[in-house]
Design an enzyme around this catalytic site. Sequence first.
Site, mmCIF file in Angstrom:
data_model
loop_
_atom_site.group_PDB
_atom_site.id
_atom_site.type_symbol
_atom_site.label_atom_id
_atom_site.label_comp_id
_atom_site.label_asym_id
_atom_site.label_seq_id
_atom_site.Cartn_x
_atom_site.Cartn_y
_atom_site.Cartn_z
ATOM 1 N N HIS A 1 1.014 -1.160 0.062
ATOM 2 C CA HIS A 1 -0.032 0.029 0.157
ATOM 3 C C HIS A 1 0.828 1.206 0.028
ATOM 4 C CE1 HIS A 1 -3.021 -2.903 1.449
ATOM 5 N NE2 HIS A 1 -3.915 -2.095 1.207
ATOM 6 N N ASP B 1 -3.929 -7.669 -7.194
ATOM 7 C CA ASP B 1 -4.310 -6.861 -5.755
ATOM 8 C C ASP B 1 -4.686 -5.732 -6.363
ATOM 9 O OD1 ASP B 1 -4.707 -6.255 -3.099
ATOM 10 O OD2 ASP B 1 -2.770 -6.948 -2.700
#
Length: 235
Positions: free
Chosen positions: A90, A163
């Site tokens: 992230h 993802d």
Amino acid sequence: IGASGNPDNAKTAGSSIASYLTEYGFNLDFAPVADVVTEGNASIGDRSFGTNASDVATYVAKSVEGLQEGGVSACLKHFPGLGSVDEDSHEGMVVSEKTLEDFETTDFLSFQAGIDAGADFVMVGHLSVPGITGDNTPCTLSEKMITEVLRGQMGFDGVVITDSMAMSAITDYYTADEAAVKALQAGADMILMPEDFETAYQGVLDAVNNGTLTEDRINESLVRIYRVKLKDRAS
């Protein structure tokens, strides 16, 4: 569940999750986590079933059975395995120095167990594995990792989903359209949460129109997606 010492608990949990998801109309769960963690791992932590690869493999397979027998598609994540890194994709690029042989003796055991149990989906993570690919290309954009290893070596012919493409491991280095096209070229079937949907969508259309992506490549993915979407319907 992993600490219980009873893999049947993973199946029971999967069945329970499937029962309430189907009540709400959901047919896919981004689970189970197939990563094998090292002691003290912070990025995956207790989302994994544990540190022992063979044990995790057993729990993953049972989880897949519980979910899918309950009518919910399972999704193994995060291929090829984030359990040995502490960084978070992230926040930016995450690199593992593990070799293909390293993965084969750890995370691949649990992913293979999930595949053999019939998992409909595999989610590919943004991990960079230069010891395998030769550079820092994220696995989500790597033909080597998706087409050669996951599909070719491990025999997975279900749906490969990325993802989230809004993570910094992607957005710091690629535009939304560039990332989407590269993922499809690499063999992915579905693009999860591009940073800008319209840009990614248009980029894929443009790539097909200019020959960068073939319609055959798109159709391969559509076949896999429809195979899952329609599997419970009468022919």
